[in-house]
Design a protein around this motif. Structure first.
Motif, PDB file in Angstrom:
ATOM      1  N   LYS A 152     -15.684 -13.483 112.736  1.00 11.59           N
ATOM      2  CA  LYS A 152     -16.930 -13.424 113.522  1.00 11.59           C
ATOM      3  C   LYS A 152     -16.646 -14.037 114.893  1.00 11.59           C
ATOM      4  O   LYS A 152     -16.602 -15.243 115.065  1.00 11.59           O
ATOM      5  N   SER A 154     -17.341 -14.863 119.026  1.00  9.34           N
ATOM      6  CA  SER A 154     -18.528 -15.406 119.696  1.00  9.34           C
ATOM      7  C   SER A 154     -19.290 -14.310 120.436  1.00  9.34           C
ATOM      8  O   SER A 154     -18.708 -13.437 121.074  1.00  9.34           O
ATOM      9  N   LEU A 191     -22.033 -17.323 106.180  1.00 11.78           N
ATOM     10  CA  LEU A 191     -21.852 -18.653 105.578  1.00 11.78           C
ATOM     11  C   LEU A 191     -22.520 -18.774 104.203  1.00 11.78           C
ATOM     12  O   LEU A 191     -22.245 -19.709 103.462  1.00 11.78           O
ATOM     13  N   THR A 201     -13.915 -22.686 114.548  1.00  9.59           N
ATOM     14  CA  THR A 201     -13.589 -23.326 115.820  1.00  9.59           C
ATOM     15  C   THR A 201     -14.851 -23.321 116.672  1.00  9.59           C
ATOM     16  O   THR A 201     -15.433 -22.254 116.925  1.00  9.59           O
ATOM     17  N   VAL A 206     -22.237 -27.433 115.378  1.00  9.49           N
ATOM     18  CA  VAL A 206     -22.196 -26.261 114.483  1.00  9.49           C
ATOM     19  C   VAL A 206     -21.178 -26.509 113.350  1.00  9.49           C
ATOM     20  O   VAL A 206     -21.372 -26.038 112.224  1.00  9.49           O
ATOM     21  N   LEU A 225     -12.851 -28.688 116.217  1.00 11.43           N
ATOM     22  CA  LEU A 225     -14.035 -29.016 117.012  1.00 11.43           C
ATOM     23  C   LEU A 225     -13.658 -29.546 118.394  1.00 11.43           C
ATOM     24  O   LEU A 225     -12.531 -29.367 118.842  1.00 11.43           O
ATOM     25  N   PHE A 355     -17.059 -29.983 129.203  1.00  5.27           N
ATOM     26  CA  PHE A 355     -16.779 -28.554 129.060  1.00  5.27           C
ATOM     27  C   PHE A 355     -17.128 -27.797 130.342  1.00  5.27           C
ATOM     28  O   PHE A 355     -17.813 -26.767 130.334  1.00  5.27           O
TER      29      PHE A 355
HETATM   30  P1  NAD Z   1     -20.361 -23.138 119.193  1.00  4.00           P
HETATM   31  O1  NAD Z   1     -20.242 -24.151 118.093  1.00  4.00           O
HETATM   32  O2  NAD Z   1     -21.662 -23.034 119.897  1.00  4.00           O
HETATM   33  O3  NAD Z   1     -20.054 -21.658 118.629  1.00  4.00           O
HETATM   34  C1  NAD Z   1     -18.879 -21.343 117.913  1.00  4.00           C
HETATM   35  C2  NAD Z   1     -19.168 -20.190 116.962  1.00  4.00           C
HETATM   36  O4  NAD Z   1     -20.173 -20.586 116.046  1.00  4.00           O
HETATM   37  C3  NAD Z   1     -19.668 -18.908 117.640  1.00  4.00           C
HETATM   38  O5  NAD Z   1     -19.041 -17.803 117.024  1.00  4.00           O
HETATM   39  C4  NAD Z   1     -21.161 -18.925 117.349  1.00  4.00           C
HETATM   40  O6  NAD Z   1     -21.727 -17.635 117.240  1.00  4.00           O
HETATM   41  C5  NAD Z   1     -21.223 -19.630 116.007  1.00  4.00           C
HETATM   42  N1  NAD Z   1     -22.510 -20.323 115.803  1.00  4.00           N
HETATM   43  C6  NAD Z   1     -23.352 -20.802 116.741  1.00  4.00           C
HETATM   44  N2  NAD Z   1     -24.433 -21.368 116.171  1.00  4.00           N
HETATM   45  C7  NAD Z   1     -24.252 -21.257 114.832  1.00  4.00           C
HETATM   46  C8  NAD Z   1     -25.023 -21.647 113.694  1.00  4.00           C
HETATM   47  N3  NAD Z   1     -26.182 -22.271 113.811  1.00  4.00           N
HETATM   48  N4  NAD Z   1     -24.529 -21.371 112.464  1.00  4.00           N
HETATM   49  C9  NAD Z   1     -23.336 -20.762 112.324  1.00  4.00           C
HETATM   50  N5  NAD Z   1     -22.571 -20.353 113.368  1.00  4.00           N
HETATM   51  C10 NAD Z   1     -23.016 -20.594 114.606  1.00  4.00           C
HETATM   52  O7  NAD Z   1     -19.158 -23.442 120.178  1.00  4.00           O
HETATM   53  P2  NAD Z   1     -18.798 -22.712 121.541  1.00  4.00           P
HETATM   54  O8  NAD Z   1     -19.837 -23.032 122.551  1.00  4.00           O
HETATM   55  O9  NAD Z   1     -18.463 -21.287 121.279  1.00  4.00           O
HETATM   56  O10 NAD Z   1     -17.432 -23.451 121.930  1.00  4.00           O
HETATM   57  C11 NAD Z   1     -17.412 -24.688 122.572  1.00  4.00           C
HETATM   58  C12 NAD Z   1     -17.079 -25.805 121.611  1.00  4.00           C
HETATM   59  O11 NAD Z   1     -15.954 -25.466 120.818  1.00  4.00           O
HETATM   60  C13 NAD Z   1     -16.695 -27.075 122.348  1.00  4.00           C
HETATM   61  O12 NAD Z   1     -17.220 -28.199 121.654  1.00  4.00           O
HETATM   62  C14 NAD Z   1     -15.180 -27.070 122.267  1.00  4.00           C
HETATM   63  O13 NAD Z   1     -14.584 -28.332 122.423  1.00  4.00           O
HETATM   64  C15 NAD Z   1     -14.963 -26.492 120.908  1.00  4.00           C
HETATM   65  N6  NAD Z   1     -13.649 -25.871 120.789  1.00  4.00           N
HETATM   66  C16 NAD Z   1     -12.736 -26.422 119.959  1.00  4.00           C
HETATM   67  C17 NAD Z   1     -11.466 -25.876 119.869  1.00  4.00           C
HETATM   68  C18 NAD Z   1     -10.405 -26.463 118.977  1.00  4.00           C
HETATM   69  O14 NAD Z   1      -9.393 -25.805 118.785  1.00  4.00           O
HETATM   70  N7  NAD Z   1     -10.582 -27.653 118.432  1.00  4.00           N
HETATM   71  C19 NAD Z   1     -11.154 -24.760 120.633  1.00  4.00           C
HETATM   72  C20 NAD Z   1     -12.117 -24.218 121.460  1.00  4.00           C
HETATM   73  C21 NAD Z   1     -13.374 -24.768 121.529  1.00  4.00           C
END
Ligand code: NAD
Length: 478
Positions: A152, A154, A191, A201, A206, A225, A355
């Motif tokens: 899935k 983004s 989920l 990731t 989330v 995260l 970010f």
């Molecule tokens: P996000 O948590 O908003 O979204 C990530 C994914 O989760 C997306 O596919 C989104 O559709 C899904 N999602 C959103 N809300 C959800 C919910 N309520 N239930 C289930 N799924 C849901 O994160 P983002 O804005 O896409 O990315 C930024 C964050 O990710 C930052 O905190 C960054 O540090 C982190 N990040 C971590 C890594 C790593 O490798 N550790 C890499 C990249 C980004």
């Protein structure tokens, strides 16, 4: 009905669209338990070929979604994906080999080994900041481990999501790898299902939702995260090298990198020199007008632009100085690469993951100060130390905790396939990359073969002789 047609992009994704695909993957996962390294390598090579064939589409999608330059797309997405796949292909045979473990006195007469078996049906939910690398990197690990996967991507980067979906649909049978595009509602439907492993990731907020959903089925999780990754420069550091590495680590992808240096401590005696060099480095990378640079990525959307702008405004309202940058244009989702000093500890920019292209810089005299401040926050995904003093560097590493650490460089540990990549607590659970990614999708199964052990001498009935033997055994091991 044919399953491929069930997941055509035109159809709204609901639980009833997902369930038949999930059921097919469950059946396929059982077949894949006996898959050979060669079969998995063939699937990895197919994925690599498809990514290579879609490179022009990948560049186009990243330019549309993020205004990302082709060179940055190559460096930060194509290179990590291809090297992850190639590394898995080169090492898979040795990773899959059962590992013999030594005998123990109590288990005399037995032989034991650890087998790496595929966990089964996996779910991969990926973020928008590196949409390709953070989808296909984990997928390579899932395929190497012999798992099926539902992906899935983004919804925030729709052009990239569409190319990811096309790559998956044109490369794999959905019984092996399937994709469902969409927002949180699609993720929520996914989920609900009893996946054998969930690899997420994204943000810590989330991540908690994913872990709670996983708990319902006791699915295992890898949570990659984010959080606030600190950097420290001391007076012994090679300032020119430190500045180059920090400015790249911070402003690559316009600060939208999970391991970007989030805030920076600079020893007071070198602060003026550091600021001069940092300003010059930003100008060298993006010119005197960064908005006109073809190499500066933009903020992903209006919501994130507003969030980063709010952080900047709040810092300024609380007394922060803008050393360079600070200009913005909402129509272009542009905020200039910005260095901030005199930042109040209670400003949002020091409390939330930034970010975005803002770097708060705090001066210090004794490294005990940064260590205490870092330890007062949740454990970060990365910590960077710039110093030639190895004792001080070791002290910083020993007295803090972080997912990963670089000394005299930043962010490039992501590219080292022999290192685990992951966070700790708030910044993540479990690891990705190379062998660690393979293990994330594998179950380490203990296998014990009895040849001539004498353990049965200790079984009931507990006669006096047996009781004595048990006591003697304990004495022997005490
Ligand atoms: P996000 O948590 O908003 O979204 C990530 C994914 O989760 C997306 O596919 C989104 O559709 C899904 N999602 C959103 N809300 C959800 C919910 N309520 N239930 C289930 N799924 C849901 O994160 P983002 O804005 O896409 O990315 C930024 C964050 O990710 C930052 O905190 C960054 O540090 C982190 N990040 C971590 C890594 C790593 O490798 N550790 C890499 C990249 C980004």
């Amino acid at each position: 009905m044919n399953v491929t047609s069930m997941i055509s992009p035109e159809m709204p994704v609901t639980g009833s669209a997902i369930e038949p695909v999930f059921a097919r993957q469950q059946a396929r996962a059982i077949q894949l338990r006996t898959s050979t390294a060669d079969e998995r390598i063939a699937r990895l090579r197919k994925l690599q070929a498809s990514i290579e064939a879609h490179r022009p589409a990948i560049y186009k999608a990243l330019a549309a979604d993020l205004h990302r330059a082709e060179a940055e797309a190559d460096l930060a997405e194509v290179l990590p994906m291809i090297s992850e796949i190639k590394h898995a292909c080169s090492h898979l045979k040795s990773w899959m080999k059962p590992t013999r473990v030594g005998g123990t006195m109590a288990m005399l007469g037995t032989f034991a080994h650890v087998r790496y078996e595929p966990k089964g049906v996996s779910l991969i939910i990926s973020p928008w900041n590196y949409p390709f690398g953070l989808t296909f990197g984990p997928l390579a690990s899932a395929i190497a481990a012999g798992c099926t996967a539902i992906v899935k991507p983004s919804e925030m980067t729709p052009a990239s999501s569409a190319v990811i979906a096309e790559i998956i649909r044109t490369t794999f049978d959905p019984a092996d790898v399937a994709v469902f595009e969409g927002d949180a509602s699609v993720a929520t439907s996914l989920l609900d299902l009893p996946f054998d492993h969930m690899f997420f990731t994204g943000s810590p907020a989330v991540g908690k939702i994913v872990m709670a959903a996983a708990a319902k089925h006791l699915s295992s999780v890898t949570l990659e995260l984010g959080g606030k990754s600190p950097a420290i420069i001391d007076e012994t550091a090679d300032l020119d090298r430190a500045v180059k590495s920090l400015m790249f680590g911070k402003f690559c992808n316009n600060g939208q990198t999970c391991i970007a240096p989030d805030y920076l401590y600079v020893q007071q005696s070198v602060l003026p020199a550091f600021l001069d060099k940092a300003k010059a480095a930003i100008t060298k990378m993006y010119g005197t007008d960064a908005a006109a640079s073809p190499d500066l990525t933009r903020i992903v959307n209006g919501r994130h632009y507003d969030r980063v702008k709010r952080l900047l405004d709040d810092a300024q309202a609380k007394g922060a100085n803008i050393v360079t940058g600070g200009t913005s244009n909402p129509a272009d989702k542009y905020i200039a690469p910005t260095l901030l000093t005199n930042v109040a500890e209670d400003s949002a920019v020091m409390e939330e993951e930034i970010f975005g292209p803002l770097l708060p810089i705090i001066s210090y005299n004794d490294v005990a100060g940064p260590i205490a401040a870092i330890n007062a926050k949740p454990k970060p995904l990365a910590l960077y130390m710039y110093s030639k003093d190895s004792q001080r560097t070791d002290r910083v590493i020993a007295e803090t905790s972080s997912g990963g650490t670089c000394v005299n460089t930043s962010v490039v540990h992501f590219l080292h396939q022999n290192l685990p990549f992951g966070g700790v607590n708030n910044s993540g659970i479990g690891n990705a990359h190379g062998l660690y990614g393979f293990k994330a999708f594998s179950h380490e199964r203990a296998v014990l073969r009895d040849r001539f052990s004498s353990t049965s001498m200790l079984f009931p009935p507990y006669t006096n002789r047996v009781k004595q033997l048990i006591k003697l055994t304990i004495k022997f091991f005490s």
